[in-house]
Design a protein around this motif. Structure first.
Motif, short mmCIF file in Angstrom:
data_model
loop_
_atom_site.label_atom_id
_atom_site.label_comp_id
_atom_site.label_asym_id
_atom_site.label_seq_id
_atom_site.Cartn_x
_atom_site.Cartn_y
_atom_site.Cartn_z
N ALA A 2 43.74 -34.54 45.74
CA ALA A 2 43.80 -34.86 47.17
C ALA A 2 42.39 -35.01 47.76
CB ALA A 2 44.58 -33.80 47.92
N GLU A 3 41.47 -34.17 47.29
CA GLU A 3 40.10 -34.24 47.79
C GLU A 3 39.44 -35.56 47.37
OE1 GLU A 3 41.29 -31.61 46.09
OE2 GLU A 3 41.28 -30.02 47.58
N PHE A 4 39.69 -35.97 46.14
CA PHE A 4 39.13 -37.24 45.66
C PHE A 4 39.66 -38.40 46.49
CE2 PHE A 4 39.84 -40.98 42.88
CZ PHE A 4 38.52 -41.38 42.78
N LEU A 5 40.96 -38.42 46.77
CA LEU A 5 41.54 -39.49 47.58
C LEU A 5 40.99 -39.46 49.00
CD1 LEU A 5 45.23 -39.40 46.29
CD2 LEU A 5 43.42 -41.02 45.68
N ALA A 6 40.73 -38.28 49.52
CA ALA A 6 40.14 -38.17 50.85
C ALA A 6 38.71 -38.74 50.86
CB ALA A 6 40.13 -36.72 51.31
N LEU A 11 35.05 -43.19 52.35
CA LEU A 11 34.10 -44.23 51.94
C LEU A 11 34.68 -45.64 52.06
CD1 LEU A 11 32.64 -42.53 48.73
CD2 LEU A 11 31.56 -42.71 50.99
N SER A 12 35.95 -45.74 52.42
CA SER A 12 36.65 -47.03 52.52
C SER A 12 36.66 -47.78 51.20
CB SER A 12 36.01 -47.91 53.61
OG SER A 12 36.12 -47.31 54.86
N VAL A 13 36.92 -47.03 50.12
CA VAL A 13 37.03 -47.63 48.80
C VAL A 13 38.33 -47.17 48.15
CG1 VAL A 13 34.54 -47.78 48.44
CG2 VAL A 13 35.77 -45.78 47.61
N THR A 14 38.80 -47.96 47.21
CA THR A 14 39.96 -47.55 46.42
C THR A 14 39.47 -46.68 45.27
OG1 THR A 14 39.86 -49.42 44.90
CG2 THR A 14 41.14 -49.74 46.94
N PRO A 15 40.35 -45.90 44.65
CA PRO A 15 39.92 -45.12 43.48
C PRO A 15 39.33 -46.02 42.39
CG PRO A 15 41.98 -44.26 44.28
CD PRO A 15 41.70 -45.52 45.08
N ASP A 22 29.82 -51.92 38.68
CA ASP A 22 29.32 -53.29 38.80
C ASP A 22 29.49 -53.85 40.21
OD1 ASP A 22 28.58 -53.36 36.11
OD2 ASP A 22 30.58 -54.03 35.50
N ASN A 23 30.09 -53.11 41.10
CA ASN A 23 30.35 -53.58 42.44
C ASN A 23 29.55 -52.74 43.44
OD1 ASN A 23 31.35 -54.54 44.83
ND2 ASN A 23 33.49 -54.22 44.34
N PRO A 24 28.43 -53.27 43.94
CA PRO A 24 27.58 -52.48 44.82
C PRO A 24 28.13 -52.29 46.24
CG PRO A 24 26.70 -54.68 44.60
CD PRO A 24 27.87 -54.59 43.66
N ASN A 25 29.12 -53.11 46.63
CA ASN A 25 29.65 -53.01 48.00
C ASN A 25 31.16 -53.27 48.00
OD1 ASN A 25 30.13 -53.12 50.74
ND2 ASN A 25 28.21 -54.16 51.17
N PRO A 26 31.96 -52.32 47.51
CA PRO A 26 33.40 -52.52 47.38
C PRO A 26 34.12 -52.94 48.67
CG PRO A 26 32.75 -50.55 46.20
CD PRO A 26 31.55 -51.01 46.98
N PRO A 27 33.85 -52.34 49.83
CA PRO A 27 34.59 -52.78 51.02
C PRO A 27 34.33 -54.25 51.38
CG PRO A 27 33.59 -50.63 51.42
CD PRO A 27 33.03 -51.15 50.12
N LEU A 28 33.08 -54.68 51.26
CA LEU A 28 32.73 -56.06 51.57
C LEU A 28 33.38 -57.02 50.58
CD1 LEU A 28 31.20 -58.09 53.29
CD2 LEU A 28 29.19 -57.66 51.87
N VAL A 29 33.33 -56.69 49.30
CA VAL A 29 33.93 -57.54 48.27
C VAL A 29 35.45 -57.63 48.49
CG1 VAL A 29 34.40 -57.76 45.80
CG2 VAL A 29 32.10 -57.19 46.59
N ARG A 30 36.08 -56.49 48.76
CA ARG A 30 37.54 -56.47 48.98
C ARG A 30 37.92 -57.31 50.20
NH1 ARG A 30 38.11 -51.49 48.70
NH2 ARG A 30 38.05 -51.00 50.90
#
Length: 57
Positions: A2-6, A11-15, A22-30
């Motif tokens: 639960a802590e990891f998911l929190a 961070l606005s990222v998926t697990p 290899d993805n320096p900016n996951p929210p922007l890429v998503r």
């Protein structure tokens, strides 16, 4: 777990994104991918051409 998911939510990222080195900016890429999915094929081809040009520099 639960802590990891929190942390991921904070961070606005998926697990999956969390462990993707290899993805320096996951929210922007998503967000970009989500918007690309809505475009017609001719616009996608135009964007792909621009990406290929930028990567060749």
């Amino acid at each position: 777990m639960a802590e990891f998911l929190a942390i991921c939510e904070y961070l606005s990222v998926t697990p999956k994104d969390f462990f993707d080195n290899d993805n320096p900016n996951p929210p922007l890429v998503r967000d970009t991918i989500d918007k690309l999915k809505t475009l017609p094929e001719n616009d996608l081809l135009l964007i792909l051409t621009m990406i290929n040009r930028l990567q060749s520099k």
